[in-house]
Motif scaffolding. Structure first.
Motif, short mmCIF file in Angstrom:
data_model
loop_
_atom_site.label_atom_id
_atom_site.label_comp_id
_atom_site.label_asym_id
_atom_site.label_seq_id
_atom_site.Cartn_x
_atom_site.Cartn_y
_atom_site.Cartn_z
N GLU A 203 0.83 -1.21 0.00
CA GLU A 203 0.00 0.00 0.00
C GLU A 203 0.86 1.25 0.00
O GLU A 203 0.53 2.26 -0.63
CB GLU A 203 -0.91 -0.02 1.23
N ALA A 204 2.01 1.18 0.69
CA ALA A 204 2.89 2.35 0.77
C ALA A 204 3.58 2.65 -0.56
O ALA A 204 4.19 3.71 -0.71
CB ALA A 204 3.94 2.13 1.86
N GLU A 205 3.51 1.72 -1.51
CA GLU A 205 4.13 1.96 -2.81
C GLU A 205 3.11 2.46 -3.84
O GLU A 205 3.40 2.53 -5.02
CB GLU A 205 4.76 0.65 -3.32
N VAL A 206 1.93 2.81 -3.34
CA VAL A 206 0.83 3.21 -4.23
C VAL A 206 0.43 4.64 -3.90
O VAL A 206 0.40 5.04 -2.75
CB VAL A 206 -0.37 2.25 -4.04
N GLU A 207 0.16 5.42 -4.95
CA GLU A 207 -0.40 6.76 -4.77
C GLU A 207 -1.67 6.86 -5.59
O GLU A 207 -1.85 6.12 -6.55
CB GLU A 207 0.62 7.82 -5.18
N TYR A 208 -2.53 7.77 -5.22
CA TYR A 208 -3.84 7.88 -5.86
C TYR A 208 -3.92 9.16 -6.68
O TYR A 208 -3.55 10.23 -6.23
CB TYR A 208 -4.95 7.83 -4.80
N GLU A 209 -4.38 9.01 -7.91
CA GLU A 209 -4.56 10.14 -8.82
C GLU A 209 -5.95 10.06 -9.43
O GLU A 209 -6.50 8.97 -9.62
CB GLU A 209 -3.51 10.10 -9.94
N ASP A 210 -6.50 11.22 -9.77
CA ASP A 210 -7.81 11.24 -10.43
C ASP A 210 -7.66 10.83 -11.89
O ASP A 210 -6.73 11.27 -12.59
CB ASP A 210 -8.41 12.64 -10.36
N ILE A 211 -8.55 9.96 -12.34
CA ILE A 211 -8.57 9.54 -13.74
C ILE A 211 -10.03 9.57 -14.22
O ILE A 211 -10.96 9.71 -13.43
CB ILE A 211 -8.00 8.12 -13.94
N VAL A 212 -10.20 9.42 -15.51
CA VAL A 212 -11.53 9.28 -16.09
C VAL A 212 -11.63 7.88 -16.69
O VAL A 212 -10.80 7.49 -17.50
CB VAL A 212 -11.78 10.35 -17.18
N SER A 213 -12.61 7.13 -16.23
CA SER A 213 -12.77 5.74 -16.66
C SER A 213 -14.06 5.55 -17.44
O SER A 213 -14.98 6.37 -17.38
CB SER A 213 -12.80 4.80 -15.45
N THR A 214 -14.11 4.42 -18.13
CA THR A 214 -15.36 4.00 -18.76
C THR A 214 -16.25 3.36 -17.70
O THR A 214 -15.81 2.49 -16.96
CB THR A 214 -15.08 2.97 -19.87
N GLN A 215 -17.49 3.83 -17.61
CA GLN A 215 -18.46 3.19 -16.72
C GLN A 215 -19.48 2.46 -17.58
O GLN A 215 -19.92 2.97 -18.61
CB GLN A 215 -19.14 4.21 -15.82
N ILE A 216 -19.80 1.25 -17.17
CA ILE A 216 -20.74 0.47 -17.96
C ILE A 216 -21.80 -0.15 -17.05
O ILE A 216 -21.57 -0.42 -15.88
CB ILE A 216 -20.03 -0.65 -18.76
N ASP A 217 -23.00 -0.33 -17.62
CA ASP A 217 -24.07 -1.09 -16.98
C ASP A 217 -24.28 -2.34 -17.80
O ASP A 217 -24.47 -2.27 -19.03
CB ASP A 217 -25.36 -0.26 -16.94
N VAL A 218 -24.24 -3.49 -17.14
CA VAL A 218 -24.30 -4.78 -17.84
C VAL A 218 -25.44 -5.60 -17.28
O VAL A 218 -25.66 -5.65 -16.05
CB VAL A 218 -22.96 -5.54 -17.69
N ALA A 219 -26.17 -6.26 -18.18
CA ALA A 219 -27.32 -7.08 -17.78
C ALA A 219 -26.94 -8.56 -17.73
O ALA A 219 -26.37 -9.10 -18.69
CB ALA A 219 -28.45 -6.87 -18.77
N PHE A 220 -27.23 -9.20 -16.59
CA PHE A 220 -27.05 -10.64 -16.41
C PHE A 220 -28.44 -11.26 -16.34
O PHE A 220 -29.21 -10.97 -15.40
CB PHE A 220 -26.27 -10.93 -15.12
N GLU A 221 -28.77 -12.11 -17.29
CA GLU A 221 -30.11 -12.70 -17.32
C GLU A 221 -30.28 -13.69 -16.17
O GLU A 221 -29.43 -14.56 -15.95
CB GLU A 221 -30.36 -13.41 -18.64
N ILE A 222 -31.41 -13.55 -15.43
CA ILE A 222 -31.70 -14.44 -14.30
C ILE A 222 -32.36 -15.70 -14.85
O ILE A 222 -33.37 -15.64 -15.55
CB ILE A 222 -32.61 -13.74 -13.28
N THR A 223 -31.74 -16.83 -14.52
CA THR A 223 -32.23 -18.12 -15.06
C THR A 223 -33.02 -18.92 -14.03
O THR A 223 -33.77 -19.82 -14.38
CB THR A 223 -31.04 -18.96 -15.54
N ASP A 224 -32.86 -18.62 -12.77
CA ASP A 224 -33.56 -19.38 -11.74
C ASP A 224 -33.66 -18.50 -10.49
O ASP A 224 -32.71 -17.77 -10.15
CB ASP A 224 -32.79 -20.66 -11.41
N SER A 225 -34.79 -18.57 -9.81
CA SER A 225 -34.96 -17.77 -8.60
C SER A 225 -36.18 -18.24 -7.84
O SER A 225 -37.18 -18.65 -8.44
CB SER A 225 -35.13 -16.29 -8.95
#
Length: 960
Positions: A203-225
């Motif tokens: 953790e001490a070797e990591v620093e945090y910077e602001d980035i812009v990422s791709t955000q996605i919404d994904v559908a998983f079909e429900i087969t049993d419930s």
């Protein structure tokens, strides 16, 4: 009118060759050379031999570049601690050290390889390590000279280096203590991984910077419930790491979260914005989403209206816990194999409704929560992503492709989103999500969570030690019983440690209480090996003390290269066969190296002047998650308590505007350049003047202000040197025979002495320097020296007042030169040698013995306040040239003014009482003495002498 005579030759003006102009850049190297010739460090040790010890253990910086301003501040603070403790009479040795292993140095050597188009993996590891060793050794030498130039007094000829074979042997010995007490295990867990550097990171070797990422919404079909309305519907997840979808194995819901099942109204007819509809969102498609997040999902998908599917048109609401037993399928299920396996919906307490959809896709390879939840339900990692960030070649979707940290790979038109869109599973995608993301602080590249086999130290496994080595451990056992965990031991050790500032306790405490198991292993070449043999059949590592002893001896003798396949049987001896064991080839986390330095430096006996535990560790506040913590955990695991009694942390140095320094911004300040132009004492004065407990600033204007303060201090010493030029101790007067003013100043010195001692005890160097500067400027230069210059210049050498003044000046000099010596190390030496040429160094002196003197401080505060009012009242007359100086002014003050020789204190012709309130000033009618310039009734004409001056001049002119 009396004929004026020039009496300048009869005035006792200060005489000194000490220059007002410092010329520090030229003088300091010569002073430093003299210290080295005299071996000042060794002489300091001799002078303090047998005294109470104070041990500051140096946190090792990386040997991979020039000293920067953070290095300078850190080492000046350490030097201040050591010097002030030495000044107090303690034996305070300072052994500097360097971290020489690990990625920072390996990365630099690889950079040279890349420039030459060489592949590091094709180089013999022994040869590569030799290059790393040479690189580190070069920078140790460079930084050593730079730190010496700052005036840091330490054992520079015998520093500690983690790449020293004896140090490497100690590190191995410490590791094997963990092994023998059962505090190691090999497990597959997601860890911070750098695809660019191909290794796990702490953790001490990591620093945090602001980035812009791709955000996605994904559908998983429900087969049993168990909830029949859900079968055929789609569970919707949201993620900002599209590359983890190819390794998805489950979905997580919040047991207490409320979900809504909605139906898409014809997308083409009901858009609220004039944009193209998302093809996947077809009329009648049913979606499961957290109720609180339907609106934000609607915004991402550009849809206005949903049909509610409950009775009578009400929303169909489902409690999260009712989703137990529900199964879904991956959008890429048509690929078969891994992707055709059902994806269970699992309860996750970490699921929130802060953002997304309230459903989280689970990839145990790439997330801590994911891993823990899936492991609890019998789902293990797949190791699909290789060390270079690409999917392994045999992975059925996107095999051999990547890198997964490449924005184009994750983009809305990249391969992942394109394939999901074609499969009908992508509901929304946009490259506009701004957030903080971890990066390697060396390569600056993004890191990922990646599940790989690693070696861990468990935080919550009871420790099986034979006997406690620390009192704190015994206390823990009394409270909690035998077998306390590393986390419990560390928490107790934190409670027993002093933190400066106090907020450091909460910071490191929170980190220890919440940290996961310690990942010890790294997949690199330059470092101390994890010297374990693992049984190929059982998977258990060998914890044989005799084998371990042979390993430690070999590494101590030959360094890390001793750990090789060729010598495996030698270490295993006659009891074990090398072919039955895997020789671990990982190296240790470099934080384990530095976390073990207390054992090598304080306990090994190589530096007999040191002892364990350290009284103080001192580093930047980032080391709460770095060296402070690794040292704490290492020592608690092997010794049951912290290796330090106190921890001091400083903030970071910002530019003059308060911005973080960056080469790209061009706002860095090089201490090397500052020393070239201003001198090291200016940097030291700056470092010890700021409030180091917080982030602080440096810049040209700030340094100019520091230089101005330096000049005032220098002139204080210059004045005292001149005023004491021919001083002899036979001239001294005892305190009780001194005038009230002298006794008052000695009382102020006593108060300063107490303030500085307390500041040393508190490591409050800002207060230390400020109190010293204020005393010199306000109490001495602007007050005491100003008042007593008449006595110094004009009284007879035998006059008791002048003798008392010079006695106090000598006392002040002896005290102030000592107080200033830890701060202005070069200037203090210059001043001392100016008064005592050829004497021992000022830095061998001890804290001054200040004579006791009593004074009514409240009364004197009132007098000084009145003096300021008088000075303010005279100033308009001076500007208008009605009076030439305060000596030509007659002053009237309130009747209630304290009794004292007010004309002397105010440096005026006369002072009378009677003003109701405030101060009145008028020019005097009295004549001016031609020698002392005082306006006195006895002076018959301007230029004539007053009685005092007449007597002094007559004595000077009378043959002895």
């Amino acid at each position: 009118m009396t004929e004026e005579r020039d009496f300048r030759s009869t005035v006792f003006l200060p005489k000194t060759d000490f220059p007002m102009k410092a010329g520090l850049p030229q003088k300091e190297p010569a002073i430093l050379a003299r210290w080295q010739e005299q071996d000042l460090y060794a002489r300091t040790r001799e002078a303090r031999a047998g005294r109470e010890k104070f041990i500051l253990h140096d946190g090792p910086p990386y040997a991979n570049g020039d000293m920067h301003i953070g290095h300078a501040l850190n080492h000046i603070l350490k030097d201040m601690v050591v010097r002030t403790q030495t000044l107090l009479g303690k034996d305070a040795p300072y052994v500097p050290g360097w971290d020489c292993h690990g990625l920072p140095i390996e990365w630099k050597v690889e950079e040279e390889y890349r420039k030459k188009k060489k592949n590091k993996d094709e180089v013999d590891p022994v040869e590569f390590r030799a290059e790393c060793r040479a690189y580190a050794a070069k920078w140790v030498d460079v930084q050593r000279e730079q730190l010496k130039r700052l005036g840091i007094n330490g054992d520079w000829d015998k520093p500690y280096l983690t790449m020293d074979p004896q140090a490497e042997g100690t590190i191995v010995a410490e590791l094997l203590k963990f092994a023998e007490s059962g505090q190691l295990y090999r497990g597959a867990k997601p860890v911070m991984w750098s695809p660019v550097e191909k290794t796990a990171l702490a953790e001490a070797e990591v620093e945090y910077e602001d980035i812009v990422s791709t955000q996605i919404d994904v559908a998983f079909e429900i087969t049993d419930s168990p909830i029949k309305e859900l079968v055929g519907a789609h569970a919707v997840i949201w993620t900002t790491t599209p590359w983890t979808i190819p390794v998805n194995q489950a979905l997580a819901y919040g047991p207490d979260v409320e979900y809504t099942l909605v139906e898409v109204v014809d997308a083409q007819d009901n858009l609220v914005r004039p944009t193209e509809p998302i093809p996947q969102l077809q009329h009648g498609m049913r979606l499961l989403i957290a109720s609180q997040l339907v609106k934000s999902f609607e915004d991402r998908c550009r849809l206005p209206i949903w049909n509610n599917l409950g009775e009578a048109g009400e929303p169909l609401l489902i409690k999260g816990s009712d989703l137990a037993g529900t199964l879904a399928r991956h959008p890429m299920h048509h690929l078969g194999g891994f992707f055709a396996e059902p994806r269970p919906l699992l309860p996750g307490d970490f699921v929130t409704t802060d953002s997304g959809t309230g459903l989280v896709h689970m990839s145990p390879d790439h997330g801590e929560d994911d891993f823990d939840l899936c492991k609890a339900h019998g789902i293990g990692p797949k190791f699909a992503v290789e060390g270079d960030g690409k999917y392994r070649a045999d992975w059925p979707w996107l095999g051999g492709l990547g890198s997964v940290i490449n924005p184009k790979f994750n983009a809305p038109d990249g391969p992942i989103c394109s394939d999901l869109r074609e499969a009908g599973g992508l509901l929304a995608a946009s490259a506009d999500y701004k957030h903080s993301y971890p990066h390697s602080w060396r390569s600056k590249a993004k890191v990922i969570y990646r599940c790989t086999p690693q070696w861990f130290v468990p935080m919550d496994r009871p420790i099986d030690r034979q006997a406690p080595l620390c009192a704190t451990e015994a206390e823990i056992r009394d409270e909690q019983g035998a077998g306390e965990t590393l986390r419990q031991t560390a928490v107790q050790a934190i409670a027993a440690t002093r933190f400066v500032p106090e907020k450091g306790r909460n910071r490191i405490g929170a980190m220890v209480e919440g940290r996961p198991d310690w990942v010890l292993s790294r997949q690199r070449a330059w470092g101390v090996p994890i010297t374990l043999f693992v049984n190929r059949e059982t998977g258990q590592y060998l914890a044989d003390p005799e084998v371990n002893a042979r390993i430690v001896a070999a590494v101590t003798q030959g360094g890390v290269d001793a750990w090789s396949d060729e010598r495996a049987q030698e270490y295993l001896g006659d009891q074990y066969r090398a072919e039955d064991y895997e020789r671990v080839t990982d190296i240790l986390d470099v934080w384990f190296d530095s976390g073990s330095t207390h054992a090598f430096v304080l306990e090994s006996g190589r530096w007999p002047e040191l002892s364990w535990p350290a009284d103080l560790y001192l580093e930047g506040s980032d080391q709460h998650r770095g060296w402070f913590q690794s040292s704490l955990l290492e020592s608690c695991a092997t010794r049951g308590c912290a290796p330090y009694n106190a921890v001091l942390t400083h903030g970071f140095t910002m530019d003059a505007k308060g911005l973080k320094m960056s080469k790209s911004l061009g706002n860095t300040v090089s201490p090397l350049k500052v020393m070239e132009t201003n001198g090291a004492d200016i940097i030291r004065l700056w470092a010890l003047s700021v409030d180091y407990t917080e982030d602080h600033r440096i810049g040209d204007e700030i340094l100019k202000g520091v230089a101005d303060q330096y000049r005032k201090l220098r002139n204080t010493f210059r004045y005292m040197l001149g005023a004491l030029a021919d001083y002899d101790e036979v001239e001294a007067l005892p305190v009780e025979q001194m005038p009230e003013l002298e006794r008052y100043v000695l009382a102020l010195l006593g108060r300063l002495d107490a303030t500085l001692k307390q500041a040393v005890a508190d490591f409050d160097f800002n207060t230390y320097v400020r109190a010293l500067i204020d005393f010199c400027n306000e109490d001495l230069s602007a007050f005491f020296f100003d008042i007593r210059k008449d006595s110094l210049y004009c009284d007879a050498p035998t006059d008791p007042k002048r003798r008392a003044y010079r006695t106090v000046l000598d006392t002040l000099f002896q005290a102030l030169i000592r107080y200033a010596s830890p701060v202005l190390v070069f200037t203090a030496e210059e001043v001392w040698q100016s008064r005592y040429p050829g004497s021992d160094s000022v830095h061998l002196l001890e804290w001054p013995q200040v004579p006791a003197a009593e004074a009514d401080l409240a009364r004197w505060a009132e007098l000084r306040s009145l003096r300021e009012k008088v000075t303010e009242a005279i100033e308009p007359l001076r500007r208008e040239k009605i009076v030439g100086s305060s000596l030509a002014a007659e002053v009237t003050v309130p009747e209630t003014a304290p009794d004292a020789d007010l004309a002397e204190l105010f440096i005026t012709a006369t002072v009378s009482r009677g003003q109701d309130d405030g101060v009145a000033v008028a020019p005097t009618e009295k004549h001016k003495c031609g020698r002392c310039w005082r306006h006195l009734p006895e002076v018959e004409d301007d230029g004539a002498l007053c009685a005092r001056c007449d007597n002094v001049v007559s004595a000077l002119e009378t043959p002895v």
